[in-house]
Design an enzyme around this catalytic site. Structure first.
Site, mmCIF file in Angstrom:
data_model
loop_
_atom_site.group_PDB
_atom_site.id
_atom_site.type_symbol
_atom_site.label_atom_id
_atom_site.label_comp_id
_atom_site.label_asym_id
_atom_site.label_seq_id
_atom_site.Cartn_x
_atom_site.Cartn_y
_atom_site.Cartn_z
ATOM 1 N N PHE A 1 -6.047 1.997 5.665
ATOM 2 C CA PHE A 1 -5.939 1.458 6.642
ATOM 3 C C PHE A 1 -5.306 2.317 7.677
ATOM 4 O O PHE A 1 -4.362 2.626 7.551
ATOM 5 C CB PHE A 1 -5.614 0.166 6.710
ATOM 6 C CG PHE A 1 -5.735 -0.784 8.150
ATOM 7 C CD1 PHE A 1 -6.863 -1.099 8.382
ATOM 8 C CD2 PHE A 1 -4.539 -0.659 8.969
ATOM 9 C CE1 PHE A 1 -7.247 -1.557 9.795
ATOM 10 C CE2 PHE A 1 -4.862 -1.371 10.378
ATOM 11 C CZ PHE A 1 -6.157 -1.839 10.474
ATOM 12 N N ASP B 1 0.650 8.360 7.193
ATOM 13 C CA ASP B 1 0.597 7.627 7.865
ATOM 14 C C ASP B 1 1.650 6.678 7.610
ATOM 15 O O ASP B 1 1.439 5.603 6.939
ATOM 16 C CB ASP B 1 -0.878 6.599 7.937
ATOM 17 C CG ASP B 1 -0.915 5.531 8.981
ATOM 18 O OD1 ASP B 1 -0.049 5.054 9.383
ATOM 19 O OD2 ASP B 1 -1.922 5.240 9.062
ATOM 20 N N LYS C 1 4.064 0.155 14.789
ATOM 21 C CA LYS C 1 4.456 -1.011 14.272
ATOM 22 C C LYS C 1 6.314 -1.009 14.654
ATOM 23 O O LYS C 1 6.691 -1.603 15.945
ATOM 24 C CB LYS C 1 4.288 -1.463 12.850
ATOM 25 C CG LYS C 1 2.865 -1.536 12.478
ATOM 26 C CD LYS C 1 2.660 -2.237 11.498
ATOM 27 C CE LYS C 1 1.149 -2.913 11.520
ATOM 28 N NZ LYS C 1 -0.014 -2.101 10.590
#
Ligand SMILES: *Cc1c(COP(=O)(O)O)cnc(C)c1O
Length: 403
Positions: free
Chosen positions: A138, A223, A252
């Site tokens: 993702f 990532d 985040k």
């Protein structure tokens, strides 16, 4: 007209992309939250690994309000002090030499992938544009990032996808070796696959990815949108694994709840995102960067990072015991405070039900796919908050066992 601010009104006025919980949180402090009725929740979800310092941390509120009284926005026509300071701080604490700021994980990855393609095409010719990614990974919801992640449920139905992406299963070294070639411009990995089940990469896989990138002149991109900023008990996951990437993306927890993201790059590759090649109106916004500076300072402390490992032990041993007692979990995996509780065969496919039942008993948890309950609480969650959350989880598990 519906006048009460409620889930019913939400369903009327919002595009139906999400199906949020029935309750609406209105206040938070530390690892506790309260909804519109004043019901209290222990927050083991952390806004999906975002609220690394809990809700409304006083030092972050202070940094935000001080900046809010000085300067909100200049656009990138002007530099701003918080962005320059944060970029310097990030390069001081990581392998990277330069930073591109944006506002979300998808944007940080978009910049990384565009950089990789410019780099590949400039150094290796028009055919060097392939990106090797992991099956079921993702990377965000833009068209480029869903194409790289290669999960049909996110990428199909939007017309032609971005071409030149190869997918290999995580930790399959043979498949990785077969996929990487002189046409590869980048290999991208989530050091722990977050959304699809909290699956840690193996050191040997990351090491081989590093070697293959070096051999073929491709960029290794980590990532770290979910694993970065102390989540695993090291400031970044690459430190835990001892494999250094060329590019790392953060989002985040970097703003602890204020929208902020960054693409970190080694000096030798940064020039490939030259003047005019990429940009963002809000990227590097002074408010976001002021919060990011304060957050980095608070998180990058030995007691906070050691504390993540201590909290991991406390949580995981309790979760394993609880999982066995109620027959709910067959395994508990993950690192630091990114924890996946794998549902036992009897509960397979029912992570959503478990999440809802926990909420009914005053506990916020997440799912990671249909078979895994994920915890990503504040890195500084208090012992009594952990224990209270575990008590509520046990009650939820007991009621599930009976149902
Ligand atoms: C959440 C996440 C993203 C996407 O971030 P957004 O801010 O939602 O765009 C990308 N990569 C990983 C690993 C994530 O966990």
């Amino acid at each position: 007209m519906i006048s009460v601010v409620s889930k019913t009104l939400y369903e009327k006025v919002m595009v139906p992309t999400y199906s949020p919980a029935a309750i609406i949180p209105v206040e938070g402090k530390g690892a506790r939250c309260w909804d519109q009725n004043g019901t209290e929740y222990i927050d083991f979800a952390g806004g999906i690994a975002v609220n690394a310092l809990g809700h409304c941390h006083p030092a972050l509120v202070d940094a935000l309000t001080r900046q809010a009284n000085r300067l909100w926005h200049t656009s990138n026509v002007f530099a701003n002090e918080p962005a320059i300071r944060l970029a310097q701080a990030l390069t001081n604490v990581s392998f990277a030499d330069r930073v591109f700021f944006s506002n979300s994980g998808a944007e940080a990855n978009e910049a990384a992938f565009k950089l990789a393609r410019r780099y590949g095409i400039t150094t290796g010719g028009s055919e060097k544009y392939e990106i090797v990614a992991n099956t079921n990974s993702f990377h965000g919801r833009s068209l480029f990032t869903v194409s790289v992640a290669g999960q049909p449920k996110y990428s199909e139905g939007f017309g032609p996808p971005i071409e030149g992406i190869r997918h290999v299963p995580l930790n399959d070294v043979d498949a990785l070796e077969a996929a990487v070639s002189h046409r590869t411009c980048a290999v991208v990995v989530e050091p722990i696959v977050g959304e699809s089940g909290v699956l840690p990469a193996e050191q040997a896989y990351l090491q081989r990815a590093r070697e293959l990138c070096d051999k073929h002149g491709a960029l290794l991109i980590f990532d770290e949108v979910q694993t970065g900023m102390g989540r695993l008990g090291t400031l970044f996951a690459y430190e835990h694994f001892g494999v250094v990437p060329d590019v790392m993306t953060l989002a985040k927890a970097i703003g602890c709840g204020f929208p902020l993201a960054a693409t970190l790059v080694k000096e030798e590759f940064a020039g490939h995102l030259g003047r005019g090649t990429h940009g963002s109106t809000f990227g590097g916004n002074p408010l976001a960067c002021a919060v990011g500076e304060a957050a980095l300072q608070l998180i990058n402390q030995p007691d906070v990072l050691d504390g993540v490992r201590m909290r991991h032990s406390r949580l995981v041993s309790a979760l394993k015991a609880l999982g066995t007692r109620y027959g709910l979990f067959s395994d508990v995996r993950g690192l630091g405070l990114l924890i996946g509780c794998v549902l036992s065969p009897a509960w397979k496919g029912k992570a959503g039900d478990v999440v809802n039942r926990c909420l009914e008993h005053g506990l916020m948890v997440l799912q990671a796919g249909a078979d895994v309950v994920r915890l990503a609480p504040s890195l500084v969650i208090e012992e009594d908050e952990i224990d209270e959350g575990l008590t509520r989880l046990a009650i939820a598990a007991m009621t599930l066992q009976r149902s």
